[in-house]
Design an enzyme around this catalytic site. Structure first.
Site, PDB file in Angstrom:
ATOM      1  N   ASP A 187     -13.993   1.031  -7.975  1.00 28.10           N
ATOM      2  CA  ASP A 187     -12.700   1.061  -7.281  1.00 28.10           C
ATOM      3  C   ASP A 187     -12.879   0.893  -5.772  1.00 28.10           C
ATOM      4  O   ASP A 187     -13.991   1.062  -5.244  1.00 28.10           O
ATOM      5  CB  ASP A 187     -12.036   2.416  -7.590  1.00 28.10           C
ATOM      6  CG  ASP A 187     -10.519   2.345  -7.626  1.00 28.10           C
ATOM      7  OD1 ASP A 187      -9.958   1.407  -7.037  1.00 28.10           O
ATOM      8  OD2 ASP A 187      -9.908   3.235  -8.238  1.00 28.10           O
ATOM      9  N   ASP A 190      -2.059  -0.488 -11.234  1.00 27.39           N
ATOM     10  CA  ASP A 190      -1.835   0.905 -11.618  1.00 27.39           C
ATOM     11  C   ASP A 190      -0.485   1.051 -12.302  1.00 27.39           C
ATOM     12  O   ASP A 190      -0.173   2.104 -12.854  1.00 27.39           O
ATOM     13  CB  ASP A 190      -1.881   1.816 -10.376  1.00 27.39           C
ATOM     14  CG  ASP A 190      -3.309   2.188 -10.014  1.00 27.39           C
ATOM     15  OD1 ASP A 190      -4.228   1.828 -10.777  1.00 27.39           O
ATOM     16  OD2 ASP A 190      -3.504   2.831  -8.964  1.00 27.39           O
TER      17      ASP A 190
END
Ligand code: GLA
Length: 733
Positions: free
Chosen positions: A471, A541
């Site tokens: 990430d 997301d």
């Protein structure tokens, strides 16, 4: 001896395919199966862009009708430079060692080499008319995929340092009446929104100045439709994408004669780059494709190319994942995780991924305010360490993966205390935090070493970790490096990305069997630069099925669906608040790389049962979805429904997904005509993922010819918002 060698080279050049000479002018044709890119070197050695489009059988015919006034028309060089006739945005701008800002490139030689049966590389060597400054244009033509890549390599043989002020990878010229640009913009939780606009005269620039997480707001890929808005299966369309995860710039300039000039490459914004004598500077590849059969073909070209030449292990189907983030967030202990693993395994999931929150002790990572940078297992949450979790996963028959964000640091961490100089920072300025974190300076080799070691140690100490979710939750601000010298601060943008790529490369070499997912607050790093080092990307997301219908639709225009992480999450959705049935969520996620992102212990037995069956069905169809050809059938932008399908190369199996985006109460759900099948073949059509025996297609369980399915089509009884269908087609011999 030297002379003899030169003779051989010249012979090779003259014998090269796609090469013709007339009146001292040379035609260099770069061909794929269905397209040609044609360049011409004139008798003064200038190399011009002449044509890009459907295959030209005899490209040398271009020499039969050259422009009436070459001085007026021959301004589109294959690598346009600042300081001569060019009146438009240029591909290359250089400050030579003596301060001269102009460059004048001339043809030296070229060579076409067959890399394999499918790929041919063309290298054109250019040299400045005065300076020992060399530029090689490097094109790779992929015959079967109709994809060309373009990049340049710059070599400084001058006796002093030169400064590059612009350095595009590609320089293309197109000629059409109108140009319709589809580009992909967005933000966190809303990446890859698609917009199509007619571009007018002047310059339209799409770029990123964020340094990293560069595709969160604007993606570095686009489609350009000629004369009319793009259509799925008709019309001339060009698709392009830059394989670079740093700042980029796509520049579309339409001149007074309505010619479109495109330069694509790393963004020169604040990025003056010094190249010392004897050094070379390579630009990243720009990937492009032409189709006269609409954007659907462009997407299929990109997907096929990506599976074969970009994505890691693009020929291997991806496992079904359960990621712990939305199911547990930061709040978990050993029992939460082992229970999740057991539940995931009983659903049929193949890989459990432990997300954020598992590390740091002095400043435990219990929220996003602390701990980032301290990559030791949190002893309170996970007293028996990672191997205990892996043992448990293996006992349950599934694999184990883990989340890392090694380029970042919370100020509240031991790493920030020990190495403040490793942080990207502007001298004399207050640091700007984003998600409470700062960025490490990967232009510094010591920092690259640290980042490499974080991941390498993890994978070496726990060799059964099978998956890494990498990430990166902020972009570059606080611009400045304590490592780079004062006169080379502008290298930070480019050296950061190069440093990151060098880390990826070493990890790939050391751990070739580990699956890597690229994530950057969702889809902030969806580009072919990072995809070359990863197996997949986390698209967003935002896991809401309704939003995902659109987002995934858009993403598949360029990026391969097998790499598109699509997870079933809880309802109401945590990001949007929308509610949707579990079937809807599965039907949407199953059109990409299926995963699950919820707490199974919050599901009812009925839901668990449904999930188990859906996952089993996905495993049966996944090679069709992940390795097949995509046909987008009905756009959610044109109607309040959407449909798409995948077909195997042999056309013996297919999967159809159909969605509604609004209710159709009193209307019949209109027909869906399929594509890509073989008209002569007979297919058994079966609806899958059904909750009960009620079918949306009353022909389910019966056989139909490809001809019928493509011409007559199927009527699906889907009327209410959120109703969806998934149908499997199998050839009946
Ligand atoms: C980012 C990612 C999420 C999750 C969190 C963890 O937002 O996109 O999927 O991993 O970080 O902090």
């Amino acid at each position: 001896m030297k002379k003899a060698l030169l003779l051989v080279v010249v012979l090779v050049v003259n014998m090269a395919p796609g090469f013709a000479v007339a009146d001292d002018k040379k035609i260099i044709a770069i061909n794929t199966g269905n397209t040609s890119l044609v360049l011409m070197a004139n008798n003064q050695g200038k190399v011009f862009h002449k044509y890009f489009g459907a295959s030209l059988d005899k490209p040398e015919e271009i020499l039969n009708c050259l422009p009436y006034d070459p001085r007026r028309y021959e301004t589109f060089e294959a690598c346009s430079t600042f300081g001569n006739e060019n009146k438009h945005e240029v591909a290359l701008k250089v400050r030579h060692a003596d301060g001269n800002m102009t460059t004048d490139l001339r043809y030296q030689s070229h060579r076409q080499t067959r890399i394999d049966g499918n790929v041919t590389e063309t290298r054109i060597l250019l040299k400045d008319d005065h300076y020992p400054f060399l530029v090689t244009l490097i094109y790779r033509a992929h015959r079967d995929e109709d994809i060309i890549t373009s990049r340049i390599s710059i070599e400084n043989k001058e006796d002093g340092t030169i400064v590059l002020e612009k350095f595009a990878s590609a320089d293309l010229v197109l000629s059409s009446g109108e140009y319709w640009l589809s580009h992909f913009y967005g933000s966190w939780s809303g990446e890859m929104q698609m917009e199509e606009e007619r571009i007018g005269k002047g310059i339209r620039i799409i770029d990123s100045k964020k340094g990293i997480r560069t595709t969160q707001s604007e993606n570095s890929a686009f489609l350009l439709s000629m004369d009319q808005p793009s259509r799925e299966e008709q019309g001339e369309v060009i698709g392009g994408a830059l394989a670079w995860s740093g700042n980029y710039q796509l520049c579309f300039e339409i001149d007074s004669r309505n010619t479109l000039h495109l330069t694509a490459g790393m963004n020169p914004f604040g990025s003056d780059y010094h190249v010392d004598p004897g050094e070379t500077f390579d630009t990243p590849p720009f990937i492009f494709s032409y189709s006269d059969r609409g954007k659907g073909q462009i997407s299929r070209n990109f997907h096929r190319w990506a599976r074969k030449y970009s994505l890691r292990d693009g020929d291997k189907p991806r496992p079904v994942v359960l990621n712990s983030w939305e199911g547990a967030y930061f709040t978990f202990d050993e029992d939460t995780i082992t229970k999740m693993i057991t539940d995931a395994a009983s659903m049929g999931v193949e890989m459990f991924v432990l997300d954020d929150g598992w590390f740091a002790n002095k400043y435990p990572r219990n929220n996003d305010k602390a701990g980032l940078g301290d990559w030791q297992v949190n002893k309170k949450k996970l007293p028996h360490g990672i191997d205990y979790l892996i043992d448990h996963a293996e006992k349950e028959g599934i694999k184990f993966g883990i989340w890392v964000e090694p380029e970042m640091v919370n100020p509240k961490s031991e790493l920030a205390e020990n190495h403040p100089e490793w942080i990207v920072q502007s001298a004399h300025r207050k640091p700007i935090l984003m998600r409470n974190q700062l960025l490490l300076d990967l232009s510094n080799p010591a920092v690259c070493e640290f980042v490499f070691e974080v991941v390498d140690d993890l994978l070496t100490k726990h060799p059964r970790i099978a998956y890494i979710k990498w990430d990166a939750n902020r972009h570059v601000q606080n611009f400045g490096s304590t490592y780079l010298p004062a006169d080379r601060q502008s290298h930070l943008w480019i050296d950061y990305t190069r440093g990151l790529y060098s880390v990826y490369e070493r990890l790939m070499d050391r751990h070739p069997d580990v699956i890597f997912q690229v994530c950057s607050s969702g889809g902030g790093r969806v580009d072919f630069g990072s995809l070359a080092y990863h197996h997949e990307f986390w698209a967003s997301d935002n896991t809401d099925a309704f939003t995902r219908i659109f987002m995934q639709w858009n993403t598949t225009h360029i990026y391969p669906p097998m790499a598109m992480g699509a997870h079933v999450s809880a309802s109401p959705n945590h990001q949007t608040g929308n509610s949707s049935p579990l079937k809807t969520r599965f039907d949407v996620a199953m059109s990409g790389r299926l995963g699950v992102e919820l707490q199974p212990s919050h599901m009812t037995d009925e839901e668990l049962d449904f999930a188990k069956k859906a996952i089993a069905e996905y495993k049966r169809i996944r090679d069709v979805v992940q390795l097949g050809d995509l046909y987008r059938l009905i756009s959610p932008y044109k109607e309040n429904r959407a449909a798409l399908m995948y077909v195997t190369e042999k056309k013996d199996r297919a999967v159809v997904f159909a969605y509604t985006t609004q209710y159709h109460i009193r209307q019949d759900y209109p027909t869906v005509k399929l594509r890509g099948l073989s008209p002569e073949k007979t297919y058994l059509v079966e609806e899958i993922n059904t909750r009960s025996t009620s079918k949306v297609f009353n022909g389910s369980g019966k056989t139909f010819s490809g001809n019928y399915l493509m011409n007559h089509g199927m009527q699906l009884k889907i009327r209410k918002s959120n109703e969806t269908a998934c149908l499997e087609l199998t050839e009946k011999r």
